[in-house]
Design a protein around this motif. Sequence first.
Motif, PDB file in Angstrom:
ATOM      1  N   ARG A 199      41.483  16.073 -24.960  1.00 51.86           N
ATOM      2  CA  ARG A 199      41.612  14.613 -24.837  1.00 51.86           C
ATOM      3  C   ARG A 199      40.473  14.000 -24.039  1.00 51.86           C
ATOM      4  NH1 ARG A 199      47.106  16.150 -23.900  1.00 51.86           N
ATOM      5  NH2 ARG A 199      46.869  15.895 -21.650  1.00 51.86           N
ATOM      6  N   HIS A 200      39.802  14.821 -23.220  1.00 49.33           N
ATOM      7  CA  HIS A 200      38.715  14.333 -22.365  1.00 49.33           C
ATOM      8  C   HIS A 200      37.465  15.194 -22.600  1.00 49.33           C
ATOM      9  CE1 HIS A 200      41.532  11.821 -19.992  1.00 49.33           C
ATOM     10  NE2 HIS A 200      42.377  12.805 -20.197  1.00 49.33           N
ATOM     11  N   PRO A 201      36.867  15.099 -23.777  1.00 51.83           N
ATOM     12  CA  PRO A 201      35.766  15.998 -24.127  1.00 51.83           C
ATOM     13  C   PRO A 201      34.509  15.834 -23.280  1.00 51.83           C
ATOM     14  CG  PRO A 201      36.006  14.253 -25.762  1.00 51.83           C
ATOM     15  CD  PRO A 201      37.189  14.153 -24.861  1.00 51.83           C
ATOM     16  N   ASP A 202      34.380  14.717 -22.598  1.00 50.69           N
ATOM     17  CA  ASP A 202      33.176  14.492 -21.780  1.00 50.69           C
ATOM     18  C   ASP A 202      33.284  15.089 -20.383  1.00 50.69           C
ATOM     19  OD1 ASP A 202      32.000  13.096 -23.877  1.00 50.69           O
ATOM     20  OD2 ASP A 202      32.797  11.166 -23.198  1.00 50.69           O
ATOM     21  N   VAL A 203      34.458  15.599 -20.016  1.00 54.56           N
ATOM     22  CA  VAL A 203      34.636  16.198 -18.699  1.00 54.56           C
ATOM     23  C   VAL A 203      34.283  17.690 -18.772  1.00 54.56           C
ATOM     24  CG1 VAL A 203      36.301  16.780 -16.885  1.00 54.56           C
ATOM     25  CG2 VAL A 203      36.426  14.557 -18.033  1.00 54.56           C
ATOM     26  N   PRO A 204      33.344  18.162 -17.965  1.00 50.66           N
ATOM     27  CA  PRO A 204      33.036  19.599 -17.950  1.00 50.66           C
ATOM     28  C   PRO A 204      34.283  20.414 -17.603  1.00 50.66           C
ATOM     29  CG  PRO A 204      31.383  18.370 -16.729  1.00 50.66           C
ATOM     30  CD  PRO A 204      32.494  17.406 -17.024  1.00 50.66           C
ATOM     31  N   TYR A 205      34.501  21.498 -18.338  1.00 49.70           N
ATOM     32  CA  TYR A 205      35.725  22.280 -18.203  1.00 49.70           C
ATOM     33  C   TYR A 205      35.358  23.752 -18.091  1.00 49.70           C
ATOM     34  CZ  TYR A 205      40.329  24.184 -19.665  1.00 49.70           C
ATOM     35  OH  TYR A 205      41.523  24.876 -19.753  1.00 49.70           O
ATOM     36  N   GLU A 206      35.726  24.367 -16.975  1.00 46.24           N
ATOM     37  CA  GLU A 206      35.418  25.771 -16.729  1.00 46.24           C
ATOM     38  C   GLU A 206      36.682  26.492 -16.258  1.00 46.24           C
ATOM     39  OE1 GLU A 206      32.476  28.392 -13.849  1.00 46.24           O
ATOM     40  OE2 GLU A 206      31.925  26.317 -14.314  1.00 46.24           O
ATOM     41  N   PRO A 207      37.552  26.882 -17.214  1.00 51.05           N
ATOM     42  CA  PRO A 207      38.790  27.560 -16.808  1.00 51.05           C
ATOM     43  C   PRO A 207      38.507  28.946 -16.248  1.00 51.05           C
ATOM     44  CG  PRO A 207      38.565  27.565 -19.200  1.00 51.05           C
ATOM     45  CD  PRO A 207      37.444  26.715 -18.673  1.00 51.05           C
ATOM     46  N   GLN A 208      39.254  29.298 -15.203  1.00 54.35           N
ATOM     47  CA  GLN A 208      39.143  30.615 -14.566  1.00 54.35           C
ATOM     48  C   GLN A 208      40.538  31.080 -14.187  1.00 54.35           C
ATOM     49  OE1 GLN A 208      36.378  32.345 -14.147  1.00 54.35           O
ATOM     50  NE2 GLN A 208      34.769  30.847 -14.478  1.00 54.35           N
ATOM     51  N   LEU A 209      40.738  32.386 -14.116  1.00 49.42           N
ATOM     52  CA  LEU A 209      41.988  32.909 -13.576  1.00 49.42           C
ATOM     53  C   LEU A 209      42.048  32.593 -12.092  1.00 49.42           C
ATOM     54  CD1 LEU A 209      42.073  36.379 -15.346  1.00 49.42           C
ATOM     55  CD2 LEU A 209      43.109  34.233 -16.106  1.00 49.42           C
ATOM     56  N   ILE A 210      43.250  32.538 -11.537  1.00 49.09           N
ATOM     57  CA  ILE A 210      43.401  32.094 -10.158  1.00 49.09           C
ATOM     58  C   ILE A 210      42.667  33.018  -9.182  1.00 49.09           C
ATOM     59  CG2 ILE A 210      45.631  33.276  -9.923  1.00 49.09           C
ATOM     60  CD1 ILE A 210      44.479  30.008  -8.165  1.00 49.09           C
ATOM     61  N   ASP A 211      42.665  34.338  -9.424  1.00 52.94           N
ATOM     62  CA  ASP A 211      41.954  35.221  -8.502  1.00 52.94           C
ATOM     63  C   ASP A 211      40.450  35.000  -8.589  1.00 52.94           C
ATOM     64  OD1 ASP A 211      42.089  36.210 -11.068  1.00 52.94           O
ATOM     65  OD2 ASP A 211      42.384  38.302 -10.489  1.00 52.94           O
ATOM     66  N   ALA A 212      39.951  34.765  -9.811  1.00 56.10           N
ATOM     67  CA  ALA A 212      38.529  34.447  -9.963  1.00 56.10           C
ATOM     68  C   ALA A 212      38.196  33.100  -9.341  1.00 56.10           C
ATOM     69  CB  ALA A 212      38.145  34.455 -11.442  1.00 56.10           C
ATOM     70  N   THR A 213      39.151  32.176  -9.379  1.00 55.78           N
ATOM     71  CA  THR A 213      38.941  30.867  -8.759  1.00 55.78           C
ATOM     72  C   THR A 213      38.667  31.023  -7.265  1.00 55.78           C
ATOM     73  OG1 THR A 213      40.395  29.803 -10.373  1.00 55.78           O
ATOM     74  CG2 THR A 213      39.981  28.607  -8.326  1.00 55.78           C
ATOM     75  N   PHE A 214      39.468  31.845  -6.606  1.00 58.54           N
ATOM     76  CA  PHE A 214      39.238  32.116  -5.185  1.00 58.54           C
ATOM     77  C   PHE A 214      37.888  32.771  -4.967  1.00 58.54           C
ATOM     78  CE2 PHE A 214      43.842  31.588  -4.678  1.00 58.54           C
ATOM     79  CZ  PHE A 214      43.905  30.948  -3.450  1.00 58.54           C
TER      80      PHE A 214
END
Length: 358
Positions: A199-214
């Motif tokens: 729905r928001h294609p102009d927003v950069p999106y970088e999904p990560q697993l929660i442990d990788a997020t930390f």
Amino acid sequence: MDARTIVVLEGDQTGQELLEAALRVLQPDVLGLELELPRYDLSLGRRRETRNEIVREAAAAIARHGLGLKAATVTPEGQGDVGSPNRILREDIGGKVIVRTGRRIPGVLPVGGVHSPISVVRMAVGDAYGAKEWREGEGDAEIAFRTERIERRICRAVAEFAFRQAERTGAKVFGGPKYTVSPIYEGMLKEEMDAAAARHPDVPYEPQLIDATFALLISSSGAPMVIPALNRDGDILSDLVLPLFGSIAGSESLLVAFGEEIDRPTALMAEAAHGTAPALEGKDVANPMAMILASAALLGHSDDAECATAGRAIREATLEAVAEGIRTADLGGHHGTTAFTDEVIRRTRTKLEVWASL
């Protein structure tokens, strides 16, 4: 949502003093706006006296007007006492999302090179909190169980608000749940994150697993980030992210309520991320920065252009004052609560006058 009415929730100890400082910045002679500021006394004494009825009255007022500014309050430890007002407020106004934003404070050394703002957008209900728990068996064979639950509408609210927050602030949406290990439970939030990204294609999106997020949090912090999270993951992340900036004095917390639709909040309640600091009460030394920024955040989320401009002016004036050496003792300065607030008021007035002339 009535952008020019902010329901004021009074609190305890130094929390109340800092609220009064923030309210000074919201006066008509500072902002050039007539804001209605109805007040509700949520001090511990009043909550006990009314058996929390005052909290429910305050929640009804926020639900009716849409905006609330809350001072820090004392939560008594005794069983059978009045407990935390935040739980009642959250339930009664329909709060579904909690947003905590950490930002760099000029002159305060951040940890690990963190410079750009980081917002953690987490569930306000469900997940590990409020889960049913029980044990079976005895001795070494004893087993503990817990039944957790999340709802798709809450996942959708978290994901949508995260992308809208990123859109507003020029940030990227980063992180996410451990959906590879828990595709049914945690995967529900990831599904809604992916849908919000579409729905928001102009927003950069970088999904990560929660442990990788930390693990990647510091090395990936060159750009502003918004991190959507489950309730407990987000609680832990907030406790890590805010101190990364060297102080939580520049951090505010928002509780966001939604109705059936997720395209816009029905209510917002802002507060500082710190507690009541009883040791500082009455000494005029506590830092009002977070409470002032909380009030600015409320105005900044408004669809009323004048209110949004006022919110920006307050935020910039606060950070610029610190940048130019106007600091309280916790940030290495010599200014008190009143003197710091005076300087924010002066700078806010000047900014609004200059902007009005352009």
